[in-house]
Design a protein around this motif. Structure first.
Motif, PDB file in Angstrom:
ATOM      1  N   LEU A 562      16.333   5.792   9.397  1.00  0.00           N
ATOM      2  CA  LEU A 562      16.102   4.728   8.418  1.00  0.00           C
ATOM      3  C   LEU A 562      15.657   5.305   7.085  1.00  0.00           C
ATOM      4  CD1 LEU A 562      14.315   1.948  10.534  1.00  0.00           C
ATOM      5  CD2 LEU A 562      16.753   2.358  10.196  1.00  0.00           C
ATOM      6  N   GLU A 563      14.798   6.330   7.148  1.00  0.00           N
ATOM      7  CA  GLU A 563      14.290   6.949   5.916  1.00  0.00           C
ATOM      8  C   GLU A 563      15.429   7.545   5.098  1.00  0.00           C
ATOM      9  OE1 GLU A 563      10.861  10.196   4.583  1.00  0.00           O
ATOM     10  OE2 GLU A 563      11.406   9.948   6.688  1.00  0.00           O
ATOM     11  N   VAL A 564      16.359   8.243   5.753  1.00  0.00           N
ATOM     12  CA  VAL A 564      17.466   8.874   5.038  1.00  0.00           C
ATOM     13  C   VAL A 564      18.417   7.818   4.479  1.00  0.00           C
ATOM     14  CG1 VAL A 564      19.470  10.388   5.286  1.00  0.00           C
ATOM     15  CG2 VAL A 564      17.324  10.987   6.390  1.00  0.00           C
ATOM     16  N   ALA A 565      18.727   6.803   5.268  1.00  0.00           N
ATOM     17  CA  ALA A 565      19.679   5.781   4.823  1.00  0.00           C
ATOM     18  C   ALA A 565      19.105   4.898   3.724  1.00  0.00           C
ATOM     19  CB  ALA A 565      20.121   4.935   6.012  1.00  0.00           C
ATOM     20  N   CYS A 566      17.829   4.535   3.855  1.00  0.00           N
ATOM     21  CA  CYS A 566      17.218   3.603   2.913  1.00  0.00           C
ATOM     22  C   CYS A 566      16.572   4.295   1.728  1.00  0.00           C
ATOM     23  CB  CYS A 566      16.174   2.735   3.622  1.00  0.00           C
ATOM     24  SG  CYS A 566      16.830   1.791   5.013  1.00  0.00           S
ATOM     25  N   GLY A 567      16.292   5.591   1.856  1.00  0.00           N
ATOM     26  CA  GLY A 567      15.600   6.300   0.786  1.00  0.00           C
ATOM     27  C   GLY A 567      14.171   5.834   0.629  1.00  0.00           C
ATOM     28  N   GLN A 568      13.560   5.316   1.715  1.00  0.00           N
ATOM     29  CA  GLN A 568      12.208   4.780   1.657  1.00  0.00           C
ATOM     30  C   GLN A 568      11.370   5.403   2.762  1.00  0.00           C
ATOM     31  OE1 GLN A 568      11.369   1.395   0.006  1.00  0.00           O
ATOM     32  NE2 GLN A 568      13.398   0.585  -0.392  1.00  0.00           N
ATOM     33  N   ARG A 569      10.072   5.468   2.544  1.00  0.00           N
ATOM     34  CA  ARG A 569       9.155   6.032   3.530  1.00  0.00           C
ATOM     35  C   ARG A 569       8.929   5.027   4.672  1.00  0.00           C
ATOM     36  NH1 ARG A 569       7.368  10.707   1.488  1.00  0.00           N
ATOM     37  NH2 ARG A 569       7.261  10.948  -0.783  1.00  0.00           N
ATOM     38  N   PRO A 570       8.489   5.477   5.846  1.00  0.00           N
ATOM     39  CA  PRO A 570       8.340   4.577   7.000  1.00  0.00           C
ATOM     40  C   PRO A 570       7.358   3.442   6.778  1.00  0.00           C
ATOM     41  CG  PRO A 570       8.305   6.860   7.708  1.00  0.00           C
ATOM     42  CD  PRO A 570       8.255   6.889   6.223  1.00  0.00           C
ATOM     43  N   VAL A 571       6.316   3.698   6.006  1.00  0.00           N
ATOM     44  CA  VAL A 571       5.326   2.656   5.715  1.00  0.00           C
ATOM     45  C   VAL A 571       5.432   2.310   4.250  1.00  0.00           C
ATOM     46  CG1 VAL A 571       2.907   2.011   5.790  1.00  0.00           C
ATOM     47  CG2 VAL A 571       3.824   3.553   7.523  1.00  0.00           C
ATOM     48  N   LYS A 572       5.742   1.047   3.937  1.00  0.00           N
ATOM     49  CA  LYS A 572       5.935   0.582   2.559  1.00  0.00           C
ATOM     50  C   LYS A 572       4.766  -0.293   2.138  1.00  0.00           C
ATOM     51  CE  LYS A 572       9.959  -1.308   1.908  1.00  0.00           C
ATOM     52  NZ  LYS A 572      10.363  -0.620   0.653  1.00  0.00           N
ATOM     53  N   ASP A 574       3.829  -3.668  -0.398  1.00  0.00           N
ATOM     54  CA  ASP A 574       4.370  -4.727  -1.258  1.00  0.00           C
ATOM     55  C   ASP A 574       3.616  -4.766  -2.576  1.00  0.00           C
ATOM     56  OD1 ASP A 574       1.932  -5.885  -0.656  1.00  0.00           O
ATOM     57  OD2 ASP A 574       2.766  -7.302   0.802  1.00  0.00           O
ATOM     58  N   ALA A 575       3.939  -5.740  -3.387  1.00  0.00           N
ATOM     59  CA  ALA A 575       3.339  -5.828  -4.717  1.00  0.00           C
ATOM     60  C   ALA A 575       1.831  -5.995  -4.652  1.00  0.00           C
ATOM     61  CB  ALA A 575       3.967  -6.999  -5.492  1.00  0.00           C
ATOM     62  N   GLU A 576       1.297  -6.635  -3.588  1.00  0.00           N
ATOM     63  CA  GLU A 576      -0.140  -6.834  -3.455  1.00  0.00           C
ATOM     64  C   GLU A 576      -0.834  -5.643  -2.800  1.00  0.00           C
ATOM     65  OE1 GLU A 576       2.128  -9.112  -2.489  1.00  0.00           O
ATOM     66  OE2 GLU A 576       1.872 -10.381  -4.264  1.00  0.00           O
ATOM     67  N   GLY A 577      -0.095  -4.613  -2.449  1.00  0.00           N
ATOM     68  CA  GLY A 577      -0.693  -3.430  -1.845  1.00  0.00           C
ATOM     69  C   GLY A 577      -0.813  -3.508  -0.340  1.00  0.00           C
ATOM     70  N   HIS A 578      -0.240  -4.545   0.295  1.00  0.00           N
ATOM     71  CA  HIS A 578      -0.275  -4.661   1.750  1.00  0.00           C
ATOM     72  C   HIS A 578       0.799  -3.759   2.374  1.00  0.00           C
ATOM     73  CE1 HIS A 578      -3.083  -7.903   1.360  1.00  0.00           C
ATOM     74  NE2 HIS A 578      -2.229  -8.646   0.657  1.00  0.00           N
ATOM     75  N   GLU A 579       0.419  -3.087   3.474  1.00  0.00           N
ATOM     76  CA  GLU A 579       1.354  -2.189   4.138  1.00  0.00           C
ATOM     77  C   GLU A 579       2.234  -2.951   5.131  1.00  0.00           C
ATOM     78  OE1 GLU A 579      -0.834   0.933   5.980  1.00  0.00           O
ATOM     79  OE2 GLU A 579      -0.939   2.139   4.155  1.00  0.00           O
ATOM     80  N   PHE A 580       3.500  -2.569   5.223  1.00  0.00           N
ATOM     81  CA  PHE A 580       4.379  -3.075   6.271  1.00  0.00           C
ATOM     82  C   PHE A 580       5.386  -1.984   6.603  1.00  0.00           C
ATOM     83  CE2 PHE A 580       6.351  -4.142   2.288  1.00  0.00           C
ATOM     84  CZ  PHE A 580       7.705  -3.973   2.478  1.00  0.00           C
ATOM     85  N   PHE A 581       5.979  -2.091   7.793  1.00  0.00           N
ATOM     86  CA  PHE A 581       6.828  -1.029   8.293  1.00  0.00           C
ATOM     87  C   PHE A 581       8.271  -1.183   7.810  1.00  0.00           C
ATOM     88  CE2 PHE A 581       3.509   0.523  10.765  1.00  0.00           C
ATOM     89  CZ  PHE A 581       3.901   1.690  11.409  1.00  0.00           C
ATOM     90  N   LEU A 582       8.898  -0.029   7.530  1.00  0.00           N
ATOM     91  CA  LEU A 582      10.301  -0.006   7.122  1.00  0.00           C
ATOM     92  C   LEU A 582      11.181  -0.636   8.196  1.00  0.00           C
ATOM     93  CD1 LEU A 582      12.554   0.965   5.218  1.00  0.00           C
ATOM     94  CD2 LEU A 582      12.457   3.190   6.348  1.00  0.00           C
ATOM     95  N   MET A 583      10.816  -0.435   9.472  1.00  0.00           N
ATOM     96  CA  MET A 583      11.617  -1.002  10.565  1.00  0.00           C
ATOM     97  C   MET A 583      11.650  -2.526  10.475  1.00  0.00           C
ATOM     98  SD  MET A 583      10.865  -0.826  14.653  1.00  0.00           S
ATOM     99  CE  MET A 583      11.838  -1.820  15.796  1.00  0.00           C
ATOM    100  N   ASP A 584      10.479  -3.157  10.221  1.00  0.00           N
ATOM    101  CA  ASP A 584      10.438  -4.613  10.120  1.00  0.00           C
ATOM    102  C   ASP A 584      11.298  -5.107   8.959  1.00  0.00           C
ATOM    103  OD1 ASP A 584       8.727  -4.708  12.249  1.00  0.00           O
ATOM    104  OD2 ASP A 584       6.914  -4.703  11.034  1.00  0.00           O
ATOM    105  N   TRP A 585      11.243  -4.348   7.855  1.00  0.00           N
ATOM    106  CA  TRP A 585      11.993  -4.726   6.651  1.00  0.00           C
ATOM    107  C   TRP A 585      13.496  -4.671   6.918  1.00  0.00           C
ATOM    108  CZ3 TRP A 585      14.796  -1.546   3.025  1.00  0.00           C
ATOM    109  CH2 TRP A 585      15.074  -2.174   1.811  1.00  0.00           C
ATOM    110  N   VAL A 586      13.957  -3.614   7.620  1.00  0.00           N
ATOM    111  CA  VAL A 586      15.376  -3.482   7.944  1.00  0.00           C
ATOM    112  C   VAL A 586      15.801  -4.571   8.933  1.00  0.00           C
ATOM    113  CG1 VAL A 586      17.123  -1.988   8.993  1.00  0.00           C
ATOM    114  CG2 VAL A 586      15.406  -1.007   7.465  1.00  0.00           C
ATOM    115  N   LEU A 587      14.953  -4.839   9.945  1.00  0.00           N
ATOM    116  CA  LEU A 587      15.272  -5.893  10.919  1.00  0.00           C
ATOM    117  C   LEU A 587      15.408  -7.260  10.239  1.00  0.00           C
ATOM    118  CD1 LEU A 587      13.035  -5.017  14.005  1.00  0.00           C
ATOM    119  CD2 LEU A 587      15.512  -5.285  14.003  1.00  0.00           C
TER     120      LEU A 587
END
Length: 692
Positions: A562-572, A574-587
């Motif tokens: 996912l990291e290579v395809a999306c160019g994003q780190r596993p933990v992202k 949001d604008a408010e600084g809350h963490e969420f997982f790249l997997m959830d975002w892709v799903l």
């Protein structure tokens, strides 16, 4: 008249008889001369001798050259190439096409130089073959004579004597210092550890093939007994009466042509060994002419450069100055030893050449200056270095350690992992240890880590296209398959991520940083219970058991996809600084039919293969399945990536809405089911890092 006529007729008849006898004798002489000539040609004995190769007419190809000093250099310091040297014309090994292979004898003086004493590589081979064309041979393998498909093919008509300095389990080598008799194959028909039997007491003396010194080789074949004898000896020792290796094999069943070429072959590898031939002689139906050692070219000198003679001039100094100098010298030596002091315990002696001196690493990295710093993370800093003697470029990882607990086991596994050989794995060369510090030494990768190409958005020149990314993904998958299933032990990497994937000069992906790796025997369960790794890449079962396995590596590989395809780190964030997982975002995007929108925006539309991109994203999610048993093995991952097997039909709901139930059935606490909650719980677990 009658009597006179009769006498005349008699004289005429006598003259005719004498003339006929003369013609008959002349014809018999010519016939005898022709028979002798044909017999001489039929029993023609070929022999030659080379005492150096400056004026020779050898046929060379690949990386083989003749040096200015007259040495035949088969490797020339060039990586991933084969080198061949042939006697220029084919030799008549058979008197006739249907006849037997004649007796022959070979005498060679050779030397194998090795740049890194702690490493080994393929050696060289003497061969007899029907052709000089080996363009289909596999580079850097099979001694430059064969490939994967024709290795063992009886139609190749190749007789070979290998001088091997690397133990290749695939080729059933007995050790990393052996001599073998090979028939149409890189797998020896018969082999023995390199050495010789002394004539006096018959004792066997081991002889290192890569000892950077001259060694003599004799190969003898007897037509009557079909016996092959191979004999070794140091350069200053005569031919032993007892051969090192004997085998009975009728070479008439191998060398089918009436004539064949003879020569030498080698492969040049990244470890940079050099195979030299100093002299060579050959005899057909007679012993090979002896080589005069004094007339052979000299080998390169590997010792230190000659020192200045200034010291010999200033020796006669005054007594007082001498005492002062000695005192000063003692002080400097003590300080120098303290500066380069290492921790060396008795148990480390068995690891021998896998250990580097701190002094060499200190000078290689220019004192670990920031100018040589390649990167740093939670487990230490990595410096670029150039080893003082070999001038080889290395990467030196400097880590802190305060406890001796488990250090022996850790170093044992590091040294074992140093034996890994794979094109998609960074070579671990060795280690060094001093008080409070541990150093791991790797091959240097000039293009740095994949992490820089994925997450340095301001560097537009560093953007990787989709074809390059997919090539790197397949390379890392191949390396993991080798670690999990194809090496002699199971190796669990435990820290797969983009920052630990390095790119060589050809932009091939290589998995590196084995500082956390663990290994165990095939068919047994891993005993690792200390949980380590990087936030975002850890499998859910690690939170419960702490036990790493090949399937936890598969989980981390899924996040890597996912990291290579999306160019994003596993933990992202949001604008408010809350963490969420790249997997959830892709799903979520997949569930909304927007899977393509998750690809790295720097990949322009049309510059990537949509089917490949979807395959990588879906395969990444499959590898991230919360249940280990539902994740594919790396063998299956390779089949999906190669297109040999279709990816199972997946729906986003299979990996999202059912995740809680599946994990509860597996005994996991519901507090770690939701990935945002897992993210917050990572912070309370010791031994994790945000990357290195």
């Amino acid at each position: 008249m009658t009597m006179t006529g009769t006498l005349a007729n008699h004289d005429t008849h006598a003259c005719n008889c004498k003339s006929a006898m003369k013609h008959s004798s002349f014809h018999q002489f010519l016939l005898l001369l022709l028979v002798l000539l044909l017999t001489d040609l039929a029993s023609c004995d070929d022999q030659f001798i080379f005492s150096g190769f400056n004026q020779s007419s050898l046929s060379l190809d690949g990386c083989a050259i003749v040096t200015d000093g007259g040495l035949l250099d088969l490797s020339n310091g060039t990586a991933i190439l084969s080198g061949h040297a042939f006697y220029p014309t084919p030799l008549p090994f058979r008197k006739s096409l249907g006849g037997n292979v004649q007796s022959f004898s070979v005498n060679v003086v050779f030397s194998i130089f090795i740049t890194y004493p702690d490493l080994s590589a393929d050696g060289m081979a003497f061969f007899i073959a029907p052709t000089k064309n080996f363009s289909d041979a596999r580079a850097a393998k099979y001694f430059g004579l064969l490939n994967e498909k024709n290795n063992g093919d009886p139609s190749k008509d190749i007789f070979m004597v290998e001088l091997d300095t690397y133990r290749n389990l695939e080729l059933q080598d007995i050790d990393d210092n052996h001599v073998g008799i090979n028939i149409n194959s890189a797998i020896s028909f018969k082999s023995n550890t390199s050495g010789f039997y002394e004539d006096g007491d018959g004792a066997f003396r081991r002889l290192m093939l890569n000892g950077n010194m001259g060694t003599q080789l004799w190969i003898d074949y007897d037509e009557g007994t079909t016996q092959i004898n191979v004999t070794l000896a140091p350069i200053n020792v005569g031919k032993p009466s007892r051969p090192l290796l004997s085998a009975t094999y009728d070479l008439s069943t191998v060398l089918s042509n009436s004539t064949s070429y003879i020569g030498f072959s080698s492969v040049a590898t990244t470890i940079n060994t050099r195979q030299y031939v100093m002299g060579w002689s050959f005899g057909m139906n007679k012993p090979a002419p002896p080589l005069d050692i004094s007339k052979l070219p000299k080998l390169p000198y590997l010792g230190p450069k000659a020192q200045s003679k200034v010291l010999t001039i200033v020796l006669p100094i005054a007594t007082a100055t001498l005492i002062l100098s000695v005192g000063t010298l003692v002080t400097l030596v003590v300080r120098r030893r303290q500066k380069y002091a290492e921790v060396l315990e008795d148990w480390e002696g068995e690891f021998g050449p896998h250990r580097f001196s701190y002094k060499d690493l200190f000078h290689a990295t220019r004192g670990f200056k920031n100018k040589n710093l390649l990167g740093e993370g939670g487990f230490g800093k990595v410096y670029k270095g150039v080893l003082p003697l070999s001038k080889a470029e290395v990467a030196v990882k400097r880590m802190s350690h305060e406890s001796r607990q488990g250090m022996k086991e850790f170093v044992t596994e590091v040294v074992s992992i140093g034996r890994l050989r794979h094109r998609n794995i960074v070579q671990l060369l060795g280690y060094c240890r001093r008080k409070g510090e541990l150093f791991l030494v790797y091959n240097y990768m000039p293009n740095g880590s994949l992490d820089r190409y994925l997450h340095c958005h301001e560097d537009h020149k560093a953007v990787l296209g989709w074809a390059q990314r997919f090539h790197v993904i397949k390379g890392i998958a191949t390396g993991l398959l080798y670690l999990h299933e194809k090496w002699e032990k199971v190796v669990i990497h435990r820290d797969i991520k983009a920052s630990n994937v390095l790119l060589d000069g050809q932009m091939n992906g290589r998995l590196g940083d084995f500082g956390l790796a663990r290994l165990y025997d095939h068919g047994t369960d891993p005993q690792t219970t200390h949980m380590v790794g990087t936030k975002g890449y850890l499998a859910p079962e690690l939170l419960r058991t702490g036990k790493a396995s090949p399937q936890t590596d598969v989980f981390a590989f899924g996040m890597f996809l996912l990291e290579v395809a999306c160019g994003q780190r596993p933990v992202k964030k949001d604008a408010e600084g809350h963490e969420f997982f790249l997997m959830d975002w892709v799903l979520e995007h997949w569930n909304n039919g927007l899977l393509t929108k998750t690809l790295d925006p720097r990949l322009q539309l049309g510059d990537y293969n949509t089917d490949e991109a979807h395959l990588v994203l879906k395969l990444g999610l499959l590898c991230l399945h919360p249940l280990p048993s539902s994740r594919p093995r790396m063998r299956e991952v390779m089949q999906y990536l190669d297109g040999d097997v279709q990816l199972p039909e997946l729906r986003p709901t299979q990996l999202s809405s059912n995740t809680v139930a599946l994990m509860k059935n597996n005994g996991l606490n519901s507090s770690v089911v939701s990935y945002p909650q897992i993210s917050s719980s990572f912070c309370t677990i010791s031994g994790l890092s945000g990357g290195r």
